[in-house]
Design a protein around this motif. Structure first.
Motif, PDB file in Angstrom:
ATOM      1  N   TYR A  83      44.288 -23.465   0.252  1.00  0.00           N
ATOM      2  CA  TYR A  83      45.145 -24.142   1.213  1.00  0.00           C
ATOM      3  C   TYR A  83      45.764 -23.122   2.173  1.00  0.00           C
ATOM      4  N   ALA A  84      45.633 -23.357   3.473  1.00  0.00           N
ATOM      5  CA  ALA A  84      46.187 -22.457   4.486  1.00  0.00           C
ATOM      6  C   ALA A  84      47.594 -22.911   4.853  1.00  0.00           C
ATOM      7  N   LEU A  85      48.532 -21.990   4.780  1.00  0.00           N
ATOM      8  CA  LEU A  85      49.926 -22.267   5.141  1.00  0.00           C
ATOM      9  C   LEU A  85      50.280 -21.482   6.388  1.00  0.00           C
ATOM     10  N   PHE A  86      51.014 -22.130   7.293  1.00  0.00           N
ATOM     11  CA  PHE A  86      51.433 -21.514   8.545  1.00  0.00           C
ATOM     12  C   PHE A  86      52.931 -21.701   8.727  1.00  0.00           C
ATOM     13  N   VAL A  87      53.517 -20.904   9.604  1.00  0.00           N
ATOM     14  CA  VAL A  87      54.909 -21.074  10.006  1.00  0.00           C
ATOM     15  C   VAL A  87      54.871 -21.770  11.362  1.00  0.00           C
ATOM     16  N   ASN A  88      55.038 -23.076  11.363  1.00  0.00           N
ATOM     17  CA  ASN A  88      54.964 -23.861  12.594  1.00  0.00           C
ATOM     18  C   ASN A  88      56.360 -24.228  13.082  1.00  0.00           C
ATOM     19  N   ALA A  89      56.531 -24.164  14.381  1.00  0.00           N
ATOM     20  CA  ALA A  89      57.806 -24.560  14.976  1.00  0.00           C
ATOM     21  C   ALA A  89      58.012 -26.062  14.809  1.00  0.00           C
ATOM     22  N   ARG A  90      59.244 -26.462  14.505  1.00  0.00           N
ATOM     23  CA  ARG A  90      59.596 -27.874  14.379  1.00  0.00           C
ATOM     24  C   ARG A  90      59.983 -28.397  15.757  1.00  0.00           C
ATOM     25  N   PRO A  91      59.379 -29.483  16.226  1.00  0.00           N
ATOM     26  CA  PRO A  91      59.697 -29.985  17.567  1.00  0.00           C
ATOM     27  C   PRO A  91      61.013 -30.759  17.608  1.00  0.00           C
ATOM     28  N   THR A  92      61.673 -30.679  18.746  1.00  0.00           N
ATOM     29  CA  THR A  92      62.898 -31.448  18.983  1.00  0.00           C
ATOM     30  C   THR A  92      62.778 -32.182  20.312  1.00  0.00           C
ATOM     31  N   GLY A  93      63.633 -33.154  20.483  1.00  0.00           N
ATOM     32  CA  GLY A  93      63.785 -33.841  21.753  1.00  0.00           C
ATOM     33  C   GLY A  93      65.246 -33.763  22.149  1.00  0.00           C
TER      34      GLY A  93
END
Length: 161
Positions: free
Chosen positions: A23-33
């Motif tokens: 399983y590949a894990l990444f540090v992804n930015a959480r989107p906001t509005g």
């Protein structure tokens, strides 16, 4: 840190791949509005009632729910934080920032939109904000997050103030 799929201890912090299940894990930015509610060269700011950055000024906004578009999140957050419907205007921009939550510093992708109020009276959510004020777009106070400073600057340029 453990693999969310198989539970095996990871060899290193993400970005990484679990040696047990692949399983590949990444540090992804959480989107906001987020909203820059503006009127006559001014913008509406809210004083944060909770951490992080309690007591500092901010623009209305928040994290997108799963599968929610940032524009829809911005409108929803306006409704939740201001108690009114907003009219969404032009997209201002996306800015990478950070947010301290549960002992972690999370990457965020803050998406800002211009907005106007539809004439209704603002009713703040006391769990979110302790007060509100209008500030000149070209003279903002210290804001809670750097992305807000950048977005206000860009909004002022866009609106010619």
């Amino acid at each position: 840190m453990f693999c969310p799929r198989c539970g095996r201890k990871l060899e290193k912090a993400p970005p990484t791949t679990c040696g047990a299940c692949g399983y590949a894990l990444f540090v992804n930015a959480r989107p906001t509005g987020s909203l820059i509610v503006h009127e006559d060269g001014r913008f509406l700011a809210l004083r944060r009632a909770r951490e992080p950055q309690a007591g500092l000024w901010e623009t209305p906004g928040g994290f997108c729910d799963g599968w929610e578009e940032p524009a829809a999140a911005a409108v929803r957050e306006g409704r939740e934080e201001l108690g009114v419907e907003v009219t969404l205007g032009d997209f201002v921009g996306m800015y990478i920032g950070s947010y301290a939550f549960q002992g972690e510093l999370l990457p965020v992708l803050d998406c800002f939109y211009l907005a106007t109020l539809d004439g209704a009276r603002v009713t703040l959510d006391p769990d979110e904000s302790s007060e509100m004020a209008w500030f000149p777009l070209d003279q903002p106070p210290k804001l809670a997050f750097e992305t807000m400073d950048k977005a206000i600057r860009d909004a002022a340029l866009r609106l010619g103030t």
